[in-house]
Design a protein around this motif. Structure first.
Motif, PDB file in Angstrom:
ATOM      1  N   THR A 296      74.236 -13.907 135.250  1.00 48.07           N
ATOM      2  CA  THR A 296      75.431 -14.243 134.475  1.00 48.07           C
ATOM      3  C   THR A 296      76.373 -13.042 134.379  1.00 48.07           C
ATOM      4  O   THR A 296      75.965 -11.894 134.580  1.00 48.07           O
ATOM      5  CB  THR A 296      75.047 -14.670 133.052  1.00 48.07           C
ATOM      6  N   PRO A 297      77.669 -13.289 134.045  1.00 50.15           N
ATOM      7  CA  PRO A 297      78.611 -12.167 133.877  1.00 50.15           C
ATOM      8  C   PRO A 297      78.142 -11.163 132.831  1.00 50.15           C
ATOM      9  O   PRO A 297      78.290  -9.946 133.019  1.00 50.15           O
ATOM     10  CB  PRO A 297      79.896 -12.870 133.437  1.00 50.15           C
ATOM     11  N   GLY A 298      77.569 -11.650 131.729  1.00 55.33           N
ATOM     12  CA  GLY A 298      77.089 -10.728 130.697  1.00 55.33           C
ATOM     13  C   GLY A 298      75.959  -9.854 131.181  1.00 55.33           C
ATOM     14  O   GLY A 298      75.926  -8.650 130.905  1.00 55.33           O
ATOM     15  N   ALA A 299      75.012 -10.447 131.927  1.00 58.13           N
ATOM     16  CA  ALA A 299      73.885  -9.669 132.454  1.00 58.13           C
ATOM     17  C   ALA A 299      74.366  -8.611 133.444  1.00 58.13           C
ATOM     18  O   ALA A 299      73.793  -7.517 133.520  1.00 58.13           O
ATOM     19  CB  ALA A 299      72.876 -10.604 133.108  1.00 58.13           C
ATOM     20  N   GLN A 300      75.404  -8.922 134.185  1.00 60.19           N
ATOM     21  CA  GLN A 300      75.944  -7.964 135.158  1.00 60.19           C
ATOM     22  C   GLN A 300      76.569  -6.750 134.482  1.00 60.19           C
ATOM     23  O   GLN A 300      76.712  -5.700 135.103  1.00 60.19           O
ATOM     24  CB  GLN A 300      76.982  -8.655 136.044  1.00 60.19           C
TER      25      GLN A 300
END
Length: 255
Positions: free
Chosen positions: A135-139
């Motif tokens: 996900t964008p947050g995990a990245q």
């Protein structure tokens, strides 16, 4: 005649307290124990806890240390032990892994997962993540000295994107980092196999994949709810999250 009347009154007096005690036991409500996830502290449950108390449910929010699965599970077990009567155990995000490990306590009558992990026995949170697109947050996770955190910009765009700017600032200010190694720690039990479960999916989650959440809910046999919110649904959709917990509390069997 008088003797018969006196005897009847005495018997009634003896039975009534027992009946009232039974009514009090029937009316006893479970304690809701709330376990927060990564990048948060116990205040992330404040809006949900307020609503639960208004509905007459006792609430305890665990201070999850976020340093290891063992430490988090131990803190949760202490809260369960101190709670009077039965417990409905609720976990958000990585807190789902924690309640999976700690939720087999005999006092726990139900589990509620909120945008959360729910590993199987022998599985870790990281292994759940590996099966889904990042996900964008995990990245945007930052690793400083082995602890993961989110920048203020990442909180605003990918963690709490549906909150007002002032609320986003509070989320960032209360952020606690997660020790990266905790994600790789495997649970050695899966409480959802022996407890009825509820799962609240966050449809707009940019931190934990909504696909992972739905698949997890189906895999554990949970009653599935969905909210139109990002990852911090306890803050963005407290009415819906608290209702799922109320429903779990009402439906959970006595243990």
């Amino acid at each position: 005649m008088l003797r018969s009347t006196v005897l009847t009154l005495c018997l009634a007096a003896a039975v009534l307290p027992v009946a009232h005690a039974g009514e009090r036991r029937a009316e006893a409500k479970p304690t809701v124990v709330l376990v927060h996830g990564a990048f948060a502290d116990a205040s992330s449950w404040d809006l949900v806890a307020e609503r639960l108390r208004q509905r007459g449910l006792p609430v305890v929010a665990v201070d999850n240390p976020l340093t290891s699965l063992d430490a988090a599970a131990a803190a949760t077990r202490r809260a369960i032990a101190q709670a009077p009567g039965q417990v409905v155990l609720v976990g958000h995000s990585w807190g789902g892994t924690v309640i999976t490990q700690a939720g087999d306590d005999p006092k726990v009558s139900a589990l509620v997962y909120v945008a959360a992990f729910a590993p199987d026995a022998g599985e870790s949170s990281s292994q759940q993540l590996q099966r889904y697109q990042m996900t964008p947050g995990a990245q945007k996770l930052q690793n400083q000295g082995g602890f993961l955190s989110l920048s203020q910009e990442a909180v605003a765009t990918d963690f709490a994107q549906d909150l007002a700017p002032e609320a986003q600032a509070q989320v960032y200010a209360h952020q606690l980092p997660l020790k990266a190694s905790a994600l790789a720690e495997r649970v050695d039990r899966a409480a959802w196999k022996s407890r009825p479960s509820w799962y609240v999916v966050s449809r707009q989650d940019r931190t934990l994949s909504p696909a992972l959440q739905r698949d997890t809910a189906r895999r554990i046999g949970a009653e599935l709810r969905e909210v139109d919110a990002g990852h911090v649904s306890p803050l963005a959709a407290p009415d819906e999250v608290s209702q799922a917990i109320v429903d779990a509390s009402a439906a959970a069997p006595a243990r």
